[in-house]
Write a protein that holds these residues in place. Structure first.
Motif, PDB file in Angstrom:
ATOM      1  N   ALA A 262       0.835  -1.210   0.000  1.00  0.00           N
ATOM      2  CA  ALA A 262       0.000   0.000   0.000  1.00  0.00           C
ATOM      3  C   ALA A 262       0.867   1.256   0.000  1.00  0.00           C
ATOM      4  O   ALA A 262       0.570   2.233  -0.709  1.00  0.00           O
ATOM      5  N   ASP A 263       1.955   1.243   0.772  1.00  0.00           N
ATOM      6  CA  ASP A 263       2.862   2.388   0.808  1.00  0.00           C
ATOM      7  C   ASP A 263       3.512   2.618  -0.560  1.00  0.00           C
ATOM      8  O   ASP A 263       3.681   3.771  -0.990  1.00  0.00           O
ATOM      9  N   MET A 264       3.879   1.529  -1.246  1.00  0.00           N
ATOM     10  CA  MET A 264       4.498   1.643  -2.567  1.00  0.00           C
ATOM     11  C   MET A 264       3.537   2.260  -3.575  1.00  0.00           C
ATOM     12  O   MET A 264       3.932   3.082  -4.416  1.00  0.00           O
ATOM     13  N   LYS A 265       2.280   1.863  -3.486  1.00  0.00           N
ATOM     14  CA  LYS A 265       1.294   2.402  -4.423  1.00  0.00           C
ATOM     15  C   LYS A 265       1.006   3.868  -4.124  1.00  0.00           C
ATOM     16  O   LYS A 265       0.853   4.685  -5.040  1.00  0.00           O
ATOM     17  N   LYS A 266       0.967   4.215  -2.858  1.00  0.00           N
ATOM     18  CA  LYS A 266       0.684   5.593  -2.465  1.00  0.00           C
ATOM     19  C   LYS A 266       1.817   6.537  -2.862  1.00  0.00           C
ATOM     20  O   LYS A 266       1.578   7.670  -3.302  1.00  0.00           O
ATOM     21  N   SER A 267       3.050   6.068  -2.747  1.00  0.00           N
ATOM     22  CA  SER A 267       4.211   6.916  -3.047  1.00  0.00           C
ATOM     23  C   SER A 267       4.522   6.997  -4.535  1.00  0.00           C
ATOM     24  O   SER A 267       5.304   7.856  -4.962  1.00  0.00           O
ATOM     25  N   GLY A 268       3.934   6.103  -5.330  1.00  0.00           N
ATOM     26  CA  GLY A 268       4.237   6.077  -6.755  1.00  0.00           C
ATOM     27  C   GLY A 268       5.354   5.110  -7.119  1.00  0.00           C
ATOM     28  O   GLY A 268       5.656   4.900  -8.296  1.00  0.00           O
ATOM     29  N   GLU A 269       5.985   4.507  -6.099  1.00  0.00           N
ATOM     30  CA  GLU A 269       7.081   3.568  -6.355  1.00  0.00           C
ATOM     31  C   GLU A 269       6.595   2.353  -7.138  1.00  0.00           C
ATOM     32  O   GLU A 269       7.282   1.864  -8.038  1.00  0.00           O
ATOM     33  N   TYR A 270       5.396   1.881  -6.813  1.00  0.00           N
ATOM     34  CA  TYR A 270       4.848   0.703  -7.500  1.00  0.00           C
ATOM     35  C   TYR A 270       4.673   0.997  -8.989  1.00  0.00           C
ATOM     36  O   TYR A 270       5.082   0.200  -9.842  1.00  0.00           O
ATOM     37  N   ASP A 271       4.050   2.118  -9.326  1.00  0.00           N
ATOM     38  CA  ASP A 271       3.829   2.478 -10.726  1.00  0.00           C
ATOM     39  C   ASP A 271       5.149   2.580 -11.486  1.00  0.00           C
ATOM     40  O   ASP A 271       5.259   2.177 -12.653  1.00  0.00           O
ATOM     41  N   LYS A 272       6.165   3.117 -10.821  1.00  0.00           N
ATOM     42  CA  LYS A 272       7.475   3.278 -11.456  1.00  0.00           C
ATOM     43  C   LYS A 272       8.088   1.912 -11.782  1.00  0.00           C
ATOM     44  O   LYS A 272       8.612   1.700 -12.885  1.00  0.00           O
ATOM     45  N   LEU A 273       8.015   0.974 -10.834  1.00  0.00           N
ATOM     46  CA  LEU A 273       8.548  -0.368 -11.074  1.00  0.00           C
ATOM     47  C   LEU A 273       7.759  -1.084 -12.169  1.00  0.00           C
ATOM     48  O   LEU A 273       8.338  -1.760 -13.027  1.00  0.00           O
ATOM     49  N   TYR A 274       6.456  -0.934 -12.132  1.00  0.00           N
ATOM     50  CA  TYR A 274       5.589  -1.580 -13.126  1.00  0.00           C
ATOM     51  C   TYR A 274       5.956  -1.096 -14.532  1.00  0.00           C
ATOM     52  O   TYR A 274       6.119  -1.909 -15.456  1.00  0.00           O
ATOM     53  N   GLU A 275       6.093   0.208 -14.678  1.00  0.00           N
ATOM     54  CA  GLU A 275       6.399   0.768 -15.995  1.00  0.00           C
ATOM     55  C   GLU A 275       7.800   0.364 -16.455  1.00  0.00           C
ATOM     56  O   GLU A 275       8.028   0.128 -17.641  1.00  0.00           O
ATOM     57  N   THR A 276       8.733   0.278 -15.512  1.00  0.00           N
ATOM     58  CA  THR A 276      10.106  -0.118 -15.851  1.00  0.00           C
ATOM     59  C   THR A 276      10.146  -1.505 -16.471  1.00  0.00           C
ATOM     60  O   THR A 276      10.815  -1.739 -17.473  1.00  0.00           O
ATOM     61  N   TRP A 277       9.407  -2.430 -15.866  1.00  0.00           N
ATOM     62  CA  TRP A 277       9.485  -3.819 -16.303  1.00  0.00           C
ATOM     63  C   TRP A 277       8.441  -4.207 -17.345  1.00  0.00           C
ATOM     64  O   TRP A 277       8.728  -4.969 -18.267  1.00  0.00           O
ATOM     65  N   ILE A 278       7.232  -3.704 -17.221  1.00  0.00           N
ATOM     66  CA  ILE A 278       6.164  -4.123 -18.119  1.00  0.00           C
ATOM     67  C   ILE A 278       6.036  -3.198 -19.325  1.00  0.00           C
ATOM     68  O   ILE A 278       5.513  -3.581 -20.363  1.00  0.00           O
ATOM     69  N   GLY A 279       6.544  -1.972 -19.198  1.00  0.00           N
ATOM     70  CA  GLY A 279       6.551  -1.056 -20.329  1.00  0.00           C
ATOM     71  C   GLY A 279       5.322  -0.189 -20.457  1.00  0.00           C
ATOM     72  O   GLY A 279       5.161   0.520 -21.447  1.00  0.00           O
ATOM     73  N   GLU A 280       4.448  -0.227 -19.491  1.00  0.00           N
ATOM     74  CA  GLU A 280       3.257   0.606 -19.492  1.00  0.00           C
ATOM     75  C   GLU A 280       2.804   0.820 -18.061  1.00  0.00           C
ATOM     76  O   GLU A 280       3.262   0.125 -17.156  1.00  0.00           O
ATOM     77  N   LYS A 281       1.909   1.757 -17.865  1.00  0.00           N
ATOM     78  CA  LYS A 281       1.397   2.018 -16.533  1.00  0.00           C
ATOM     79  C   LYS A 281       0.363   0.955 -16.164  1.00  0.00           C
ATOM     80  O   LYS A 281      -0.336   0.431 -17.032  1.00  0.00           O
ATOM     81  N   PRO A 282       0.249   0.605 -14.876  1.00  0.00           N
ATOM     82  CA  PRO A 282      -0.762  -0.385 -14.471  1.00  0.00           C
ATOM     83  C   PRO A 282      -2.166   0.151 -14.689  1.00  0.00           C
ATOM     84  O   PRO A 282      -2.399   1.356 -14.598  1.00  0.00           O
ATOM     85  N   ALA A 283      -3.085  -0.763 -15.004  1.00  0.00           N
ATOM     86  CA  ALA A 283      -4.481  -0.361 -15.186  1.00  0.00           C
ATOM     87  C   ALA A 283      -5.043   0.135 -13.860  1.00  0.00           C
ATOM     88  O   ALA A 283      -4.701  -0.398 -12.800  1.00  0.00           O
ATOM     89  N   PRO A 284      -5.897   1.173 -13.908  1.00  0.00           N
ATOM     90  CA  PRO A 284      -6.444   1.711 -12.643  1.00  0.00           C
ATOM     91  C   PRO A 284      -7.353   0.706 -11.951  1.00  0.00           C
ATOM     92  O   PRO A 284      -7.876  -0.182 -12.569  1.00  0.00           O
TER      93      PRO A 284
END
Length: 284
Positions: A262-284
């Motif tokens: 939850a902390d990763m998603k709130k800080s934006g860290e999760y989105d950054k990792l997702y985009e780094t590896w998957i190549g797109e932003k996670p679906a809302p």
């Protein structure tokens, strides 16, 4: 003290009991668990996973070594990289203040639950779909990645969807995965060949041992990056929510990992990792 020969057997026994009662023997101390808390019953309750991690000074995570984008080991450097690897580092940082305090142990779809249950690893972070059968053996965190099962074929293949799978075709999958179960249900007339890991299955597909390979689309996209002569087709025909698995009954550690997520998603860290590896932003 010498025994008097005139004491009867019953009188002697009574005398022994009287002496023992007067010796002031202390009651047995309650046993101490690994965390230092007193335990009831005949054995102490084991320390929680989180307590063991802090005591040991590192998180031991079960991850894939053969899955590009999620956990892939470079044979030259020995380094393992991927989305799941970075998730393990984030949890280590939350628990110990240092993302490098993590040991990565290789698991496969077949070995990961036994390794968790016997204490070889603290947590499974290995493209593991949450389902009811697995919930009987482990506890899951919240969903950390949403995937869906699809098909990988060589470019130009007549197979473009699950509906194109016919009798006599060979579908490649990995042992212990939900993918093998799902494709048998969706296309009962095909022959399913199961391999130990994804790289073995992909090598078999490239060697012509099967017509298609099936698993989660996110894993298949990693194979396409390895060899662009292959493509993912047919969209998805299942929902595959990935969860991190923890030993059954350890609610404290489940809550801790959910908090870290939850902390990763709130800080934006999760989105950054997702985009780094998957190549797109996670679906809302």
């Amino acid at each position: 003290m010498k025994w008097k020969p005139w004491l009867s057997g019953s009188a002697a026994a009574l005398l022994v009991l009287t002496i023992l009662a007067g010796c002031g023997t202390k009651p047995t101390e309650p046993s101490q668990g690994a965390g230092g808390a007193s335990g009831g019953g005949n054995a102490a309750a084991p320390a929680s996973t989180l307590a063991e991690i802090k005591k040991r000074g590192k998180l031991v995570a079960g991850v894939k070594f053969d899955t590009k984008l999620f956990g892939l080991k470079d044979p030259a450097s020995g380094k393992v990289e991927g989305f799941d690897i970075d998730m393990a580092k984030a949890i280590a940082k939350k628990a110990l203040g240092d993302e490098t305090k993590v040991e990565l142990k290789e698991v496969t779809s077949k070995t990961r639950i036994p390794m968790l249950q016997n204490g070889e690893i603290d947590i499974i972070i290995a493209t593991m779909t949450i389902n009811e059968e697995r919930k009987q053996q482990v506890d899951f965190t919240d969903v950390y990645f949403k995937a869906g099962q699809s098909l990988l074929v060589k470019k130009g293949s007549p197979i473009q969807s699950i509906a194109d799978l016919k009798k006599g075709m060979k579908v490649l999958a990995v042992k212990g995965s939900t993918s093998a179960v799902n494709v048998r249900a969706k296309a009962p007339e095909v022959t399913v060949l199961e391999f130990e890991n994804y790289q073995d299955a992909f090598s078999a597909l490239k060697a012509g041992q099967g017509d298609t390979l099936t698993t989660d689309n996110a894993i298949l996209y990693g194979m396409v990056k390895q060899d662009p002569n292959y493509q993912v087709v047919g969209g998805t025909f299942t929902d595959e929510p990935y969860g991190m698995a923890i030993r059954k009954g350890d609610k404290e550690f489940v809550d801790f990992v959910n908090g870290a997520l939850a902390d990763m998603k709130k800080s934006g860290e999760y989105d950054k990792l997702y985009e780094t590896w998957i190549g797109e932003k996670p679906a809302p």
